[in-house]
Motif scaffolding. Structure first.
Motif, PDB file in Angstrom:
ATOM      1  N   ARG A 150       0.835  -1.204   0.000  1.00 47.95           N
ATOM      2  CA  ARG A 150       0.000   0.000   0.000  1.00 47.95           C
ATOM      3  C   ARG A 150       0.864   1.246   0.000  1.00 47.95           C
ATOM      4  NH1 ARG A 150      -2.437  -3.057   4.366  1.00 47.95           N
ATOM      5  NH2 ARG A 150      -3.968  -4.457   3.426  1.00 47.95           N
ATOM      6  N   THR A 151       2.027   1.158   0.673  1.00 51.02           N
ATOM      7  CA  THR A 151       2.913   2.327   0.719  1.00 51.02           C
ATOM      8  C   THR A 151       3.768   2.423  -0.535  1.00 51.02           C
ATOM      9  OG1 THR A 151       4.661   1.067   1.782  1.00 51.02           O
ATOM     10  CG2 THR A 151       3.093   2.175   3.234  1.00 51.02           C
ATOM     11  N   GLY A 152       3.803   1.339  -1.334  1.00 51.51           N
ATOM     12  CA  GLY A 152       4.649   1.350  -2.522  1.00 51.51           C
ATOM     13  C   GLY A 152       6.125   1.214  -2.189  1.00 51.51           C
ATOM     14  N   ARG A 153       6.427   0.777  -0.971  1.00 53.02           N
ATOM     15  CA  ARG A 153       7.832   0.620  -0.576  1.00 53.02           C
ATOM     16  C   ARG A 153       8.047  -0.779  -0.005  1.00 53.02           C
ATOM     17  NH1 ARG A 153       8.259   5.851   3.042  1.00 53.02           N
ATOM     18  NH2 ARG A 153      10.489   5.456   3.159  1.00 53.02           N
ATOM     19  N   MET A 154       9.097  -1.431  -0.498  1.00 48.50           N
ATOM     20  CA  MET A 154       9.393  -2.793  -0.061  1.00 48.50           C
ATOM     21  C   MET A 154      10.820  -2.842   0.498  1.00 48.50           C
ATOM     22  SD  MET A 154       7.806  -4.916  -3.275  1.00 48.50           S
ATOM     23  CE  MET A 154       9.183  -4.561  -4.355  1.00 48.50           C
ATOM     24  N   GLY A 155      11.090  -3.858   1.291  1.00 44.97           N
ATOM     25  CA  GLY A 155      12.433  -4.017   1.859  1.00 44.97           C
ATOM     26  C   GLY A 155      12.986  -5.404   1.581  1.00 44.97           C
ATOM     27  N   PHE A 156      14.288  -5.466   1.306  1.00 44.34           N
ATOM     28  CA  PHE A 156      14.933  -6.745   0.989  1.00 44.34           C
ATOM     29  C   PHE A 156      16.178  -6.873   1.859  1.00 44.34           C
ATOM     30  CE2 PHE A 156      16.898 -10.171  -1.142  1.00 44.34           C
ATOM     31  CZ  PHE A 156      16.055 -10.704  -2.113  1.00 44.34           C
ATOM     32  N   VAL A 157      16.249  -7.909   2.689  1.00 47.75           N
ATOM     33  CA  VAL A 157      17.432  -8.151   3.520  1.00 47.75           C
ATOM     34  C   VAL A 157      18.244  -9.245   2.852  1.00 47.75           C
ATOM     35  CG1 VAL A 157      18.263  -8.827   5.795  1.00 47.75           C
ATOM     36  CG2 VAL A 157      16.152  -7.505   5.589  1.00 47.75           C
ATOM     37  N   LEU A 214       8.297  -7.171   3.360  1.00 51.05           N
ATOM     38  CA  LEU A 214       9.689  -7.537   3.628  1.00 51.05           C
ATOM     39  C   LEU A 214       9.975  -8.880   2.981  1.00 51.05           C
ATOM     40  CD1 LEU A 214      10.500  -6.812   7.384  1.00 51.05           C
ATOM     41  CD2 LEU A 214      11.707  -5.925   5.388  1.00 51.05           C
ATOM     42  N   THR A 215      11.170  -8.989   2.424  1.00 50.98           N
ATOM     43  CA  THR A 215      11.612 -10.296   1.955  1.00 50.98           C
ATOM     44  C   THR A 215      13.125 -10.339   2.089  1.00 50.98           C
ATOM     45  OG1 THR A 215      11.454 -11.929   0.176  1.00 50.98           O
ATOM     46  CG2 THR A 215      11.869  -9.646  -0.474  1.00 50.98           C
ATOM     47  N   GLY A 216      13.729 -11.442   1.685  1.00 57.75           N
ATOM     48  CA  GLY A 216      15.170 -11.511   1.855  1.00 57.75           C
ATOM     49  C   GLY A 216      15.785 -12.711   1.176  1.00 57.75           C
ATOM     50  N   HIS A 217      17.105 -12.707   1.156  1.00 60.24           N
ATOM     51  CA  HIS A 217      17.872 -13.858   0.679  1.00 60.24           C
ATOM     52  C   HIS A 217      19.029 -14.071   1.650  1.00 60.24           C
ATOM     53  CE1 HIS A 217      20.172 -15.997  -2.831  1.00 60.24           C
ATOM     54  NE2 HIS A 217      20.276 -16.634  -1.686  1.00 60.24           N
ATOM     55  N   THR A 218      18.787 -14.940   2.627  1.00 56.64           N
ATOM     56  CA  THR A 218      19.824 -15.339   3.573  1.00 56.64           C
ATOM     57  C   THR A 218      19.716 -16.859   3.682  1.00 56.64           C
ATOM     58  OG1 THR A 218      18.292 -15.106   5.418  1.00 56.64           O
ATOM     59  CG2 THR A 218      19.622 -13.184   4.905  1.00 56.64           C
ATOM     60  N   GLY A 219      20.473 -17.449   4.584  1.00 58.08           N
ATOM     61  CA  GLY A 219      20.380 -18.899   4.764  1.00 58.08           C
ATOM     62  C   GLY A 219      18.951 -19.325   5.046  1.00 58.08           C
ATOM     63  N   SER A 220      18.289 -18.553   5.888  1.00 62.14           N
ATOM     64  CA  SER A 220      16.865 -18.735   6.112  1.00 62.14           C
ATOM     65  C   SER A 220      16.266 -17.395   6.479  1.00 62.14           C
ATOM     66  CB  SER A 220      16.608 -19.711   7.264  1.00 62.14           C
ATOM     67  OG  SER A 220      15.251 -19.612   7.653  1.00 62.14           O
ATOM     68  N   ALA A 235       5.076 -10.222   4.171  1.00 62.83           N
ATOM     69  CA  ALA A 235       6.389 -10.829   3.932  1.00 62.83           C
ATOM     70  C   ALA A 235       6.276 -11.865   2.830  1.00 62.83           C
ATOM     71  CB  ALA A 235       6.899 -11.484   5.210  1.00 62.83           C
ATOM     72  N   THR A 236       7.338 -12.016   2.059  1.00 62.00           N
ATOM     73  CA  THR A 236       7.434 -13.188   1.185  1.00 62.00           C
ATOM     74  C   THR A 236       8.680 -13.959   1.588  1.00 62.00           C
ATOM     75  OG1 THR A 236       8.830 -12.445  -0.647  1.00 62.00           O
ATOM     76  CG2 THR A 236       6.514 -11.750  -0.691  1.00 62.00           C
ATOM     77  N   GLY A 237       8.622 -15.260   1.433  1.00 54.63           N
ATOM     78  CA  GLY A 237       9.694 -16.118   1.919  1.00 54.63           C
ATOM     79  C   GLY A 237      10.698 -16.488   0.843  1.00 54.63           C
ATOM     80  N   TYR A 238      11.678 -17.261   1.257  1.00 49.95           N
ATOM     81  CA  TYR A 238      12.690 -17.760   0.324  1.00 49.95           C
ATOM     82  C   TYR A 238      13.260 -19.064   0.871  1.00 49.95           C
ATOM     83  CZ  TYR A 238      16.696 -18.020  -2.784  1.00 49.95           C
ATOM     84  OH  TYR A 238      17.613 -18.452  -3.707  1.00 49.95           O
ATOM     85  N   GLN A 239      13.770 -19.887   0.014  1.00 53.39           N
ATOM     86  CA  GLN A 239      14.407 -21.174   0.310  1.00 53.39           C
ATOM     87  C   GLN A 239      13.390 -22.265   0.661  1.00 53.39           C
ATOM     88  OE1 GLN A 239      17.668 -21.113  -0.175  1.00 53.39           O
ATOM     89  NE2 GLN A 239      18.768 -19.622   1.057  1.00 53.39           N
ATOM     90  N   PHE A 240      12.493 -21.987   1.630  1.00 56.71           N
ATOM     91  CA  PHE A 240      11.588 -23.007   2.153  1.00 56.71           C
ATOM     92  C   PHE A 240      10.269 -22.315   2.481  1.00 56.71           C
ATOM     93  CE2 PHE A 240      10.081 -25.966   5.469  1.00 56.71           C
ATOM     94  CZ  PHE A 240      10.313 -27.179   4.826  1.00 56.71           C
ATOM     95  N   ASN A 241       9.218 -23.084   2.617  1.00 57.13           N
ATOM     96  CA  ASN A 241       7.914 -22.491   2.921  1.00 57.13           C
ATOM     97  C   ASN A 241       7.887 -21.964   4.356  1.00 57.13           C
ATOM     98  OD1 ASN A 241       5.280 -21.868   3.404  1.00 57.13           O
ATOM     99  ND2 ASN A 241       4.470 -23.917   2.976  1.00 57.13           N
TER     100      ASN A 241
END
Lengths: 367, 361
Positions: A150-157, A214-220, A235-241
């Motif tokens: 809604r804010t049009g701003r996302m974050g990626f760690v 928020l989303t990211g690409h780390t070990g988990s 949030a959206t996930g990565y690697q695993f559900n």
């Protein structure tokens, strides 16, 4: 009770002896981290679980094996004590020199390593490489995020500014912009794969700055998803559900589906094929189409219309009418990254030299 | 009379300790059952991984070698009355010093380089533990605490140096020093994959036994440890004896670090801090600070360590299972140390008979 216990105990004792059918395919898996990290390692451990119903396979694993000579010891023990005929080394740092060294010592055993590169002529012939290209799934996850914000701003760690991570950041942003051209994203690099405290700090600070996905690409990305849920954002996930971590705010995620890959290897090896003979390809890679990776189940915030839009985009990606990296694309310094009229296929090796962030992303690849 | 009581109390202590170990094994069996594995199967697997074949024996011996040296690092100072737990620190600085010395002398002949590495590792580890002992003796700083904290300093020093000044720029994913030339690494005992560190460990244990039990200096050490006030009264140089014993103990720990660098990794990195030092504390306490028992206990614990993988593979137990076992064993040994001399059957019986005799007379 004692009588049954002791009889069972003795049976167990007998079972420990290598009393296996001769044709059993014995496979050993080594992971760098814990099996329940809801991330990279759990994705591989779940892949291994997919071998359980295969009658001719006996698979076992060791977790938390450091990328040192310790992994050599683990692999040797699997071969000498359990009779492993195939080893799956799932972490990037296992290959050189550890897998290569143990592979030279054990030419009759096949080794498959997740990621990395094989040097023809130098490396032992009984080593194969497997990995997947997840850019399309990140693109679809990015679409979901772009539709949700809604804010049009996302974050990626992100862990490190290396090509594999930059590909995920950019494809996520490309997906988001395909449905929401005005969206922006801020990237924070933590410096390493498993730094939960720093990941939590980065996530909180991004939430403070007003991002609502928020989303990211780390070990988990477990911590990232948890912080998002606590702050009441998506949030959206990565690697695993990771949906269990955020029953309200979880949108979807890009996850690996190694089970199919391990099943395929098992079938090939069971059929008498081998990477050393060239009857198993040296490199086994795959994409969304090959089901090496998939979208996590959608969360409650993704409405049926949005799900439809994403399903349609997935269809277009699969039939080739849509692509992740289609020019013209500019990076965030204003330079042309992909020229107009050109499309880079996601299996193109040129993407493994990626050193830019898409326009609209606040972040620095040198950070 | 003194001999009698000491043999009696030794018997009591051994009994208590065996009971403690049996308790630990039972508790571990319960733990296994709770997490869904058959205890008998688990013990069979530990045996298989530790002693089931020549291959497994070699695995155990490989792990026993550093444990012997690390066990001595606690056991020798303990005989002089100083309890230290700085084994991991001594191990790490020993490995670091050995790597630095080895890289500096790598252009020379291999035997000389290895001698210098061993010397550097020993001196570094020795000085490390002697610091803690000196702080206790001269400044009243508890050596258990100071040596424990020195572990963290040692590991931080290792990380700082291998990620900074000593880093090989080629070690991208895993910061490490430059590697030693393969010709300058500690080789294997012929016909096995066990390195010469095992010879160091066995020699050190036997030599320590000889020094402590058969030499005048050993007698002095035990006197200082047994009754420092009496030792002072008869004019023994307490400080010098404590520092020397602590230095010797630390030197063993440092030598273990040197072996880890020279025989296993070929370079120093974070990987050399694999916890052998901490297990060494357990070895020393299980061995009740006796060098010959350190030898035996190291072999047993070496086998236990070697079974970490098989418990995951064959029983799907978590990777921390072996740590759980070590923890249980350590706790029950500590508890038994505290209880020794309190609930002794013998003494109770003895008191009764004596009272009976008194009543008769």
């Amino acid at each position: 009770m004692t009588a049954t216990m002791s009889r069972r105990a003795w049976l167990e004792l007998l079972a420990v002896a290598p009393s296996l059918a001769q044709d059993a395919l014995v496979a050993g898996f080594v992971y760098n981290g814990p099996k329940n990290d809801l991330g990279y390692n759990q994705a591989h451990a779940e892949g291994k679980q997919a071998l359980k119903p295969v009658p001719y396979v006996r698979a076992f694993d060791e977790a938390n094996v450091p990328e040192t000579v310790a992994v050599e010891e683990s692999m040797r023990n699997m071969i000498h004590q359990d009779g492993a005929r195939v080893i799956f080394a799932t972490s990037y740092g296992f290959l050189d020199p550890f897998v290569l060294r143990v592979a030279r010592e054990n030419p009759a055993v096949q080794f498959f390593h997740c990621g990395g590169s094989y040097r023809d002529g130098t490396d032992p012939p009984n080593v194969g490489i497997y990995f997947g290209f997840i850019d399309e799934v990140e693109y679809l996850a990015g679409m979901t995020a772009g539709l949700a914000t809604r804010t049009g701003r996302m974050g990626f760690v992100a862990a490190k500014a290396i090509p594999q991570v930059l590909r995920n950041i950019n494809s996520f942003m490309l997906g988001a912009r395909s449905v929401n051209p005005a969206v922006t994203m801020r990237v924070v690099f933590t410096g390493d794969w498993v730094l939960p405290v720093r990941e939590a700090e980065a996530s909180s600070s991004l939430a403070d700055q007003g991002v609502d996905v928020l989303t990211g690409h780390t070990g988990s990305p477990r911590v990232i998803v948890q912080v998002a849920e606590r702050r009441g954002i998506f949030a959206t996930g990565y690697q695993f559900n990771q949906s269990v971590l955020a029953p309200r705010g979880f949108l979807t995620g890009a996850e690996w589906a190694w089970g199919l890959v391990y099943r395929r290897y098992a079938e090939l090896i069971h059929a008498g094929k081998s990477v050393a003979l060239g009857t198993i390809p040296r490199r086994m890679t795959g994409t969304l189409k090959d089901e090496f990776c998939r979208l996590s189940p959608f969360g409650p915030a993704v409405t049926p219309e949005k799900r439809n839009a994403i399903a349609n985009a997935k269809q277009r990606l699969l039939n080739g009418s849509q692509a992740v990296y289609r020019g013209p694309l500019r990076d965030n310094t204003g330079k042309i990254a992909v020229p107009a009229g050109s499309t880079i296929g996601i299996e193109d090796p040129v993407l493994d030299q990626m050193n830019w962030l898409l326009e609209g992303i606040q972040g620095d690849v040198r950070a | 009379v003194i001999g009698e009581t000491s043999s009696a109390s030794r018997f009591d202590a051994t009994l208590v300790q065996i009971t403690a170990l049996a308790g630990a094994v039972t508790a571990f069996a319960l733990f296994c059952a709770c997490v869904g594995a058959s205890p008998m199967g688990v013990f069979a697997s530990i045996y298989k991984a530790g002693f089931g074949s020549w291959y497994s024996w070699q695995n155990s011996l490989l792990r026993a070698a550093p444990l012997m040296l690390c066990g001595l690092a606690t056991a020798i100072p303990a005989r002089a009355g100083i309890i230290t737990v700085g084994n991991e620190g001594a191990f790490v600085v020993g490995g670091l010093a050995a790597a630095a010395a080895g890289l500096a002398t790598a252009s020379g002949p291999a035997w000389l380089c290895l001698w210098i590495m061993g010397l550097a590792g020993g001196v570094a580890g020795g000085a490390w533990i002697a610091c803690a002992a000196g702080l206790q003796h001269y400044r009243g700083v508890n050596a258990v605490i100071s040596s424990l904290l020195l572990n963290y300093i040692g590991i931080a020093l290792l990380l700082q140096l291998v990620e900074g000044p000593m880093r090989d720029p080629g070690s991208l994913n895993f910061p490490a020093t430059y590697p030693l030339p393969e010709t300058h690494q500690l080789g294997h005992i012929p016909g096995s994959r066990v390195h010469y560190g095992l010879v160091f460990g066995i020699t050190a244990c036997l030599l320590t036994w000889f020094i402590l039990e058969r030499s005048v200096w050993g007698m002095k050490v035990k006197t200082v440890g047994g009754n420092p006030r009496a030792a002072k009264l008869v004019g023994l140089p307490l400080g010098r004896i404590i520092l020397t014993a602590s230095f010797l103990g630390g030197a063993c720990g440092g030598l273990a670090g040197m072996v880890e660098v020279a025989a296993i990794h070929g370079r120093a990195s974070q990987a050399i801090s694999a916890g052998y030092g901490y297990v060494g504390i357990l070895v020393a306490f299980l061995a009740r600070q006796s060098p010959v028992r350190v030898l035996v206990v190291s072999l047993l614990l070496g086998a236990v360590l070697a079974s970490g993988g098989i418990l995951q593979r064959d029983h799907e137990l978590p990777d921390s299972t072996i740590t759980v076992f070590e923890g249980i064993a350590f706790l029950s040994i500590l508890a038994s140390e505290a209880l020794t001399g309190r609930f002794t059957l013998r003494r109770a019986l003895g008191t009764v008979t004596r009272e009976g005799a008194n009543a008769k007379s």
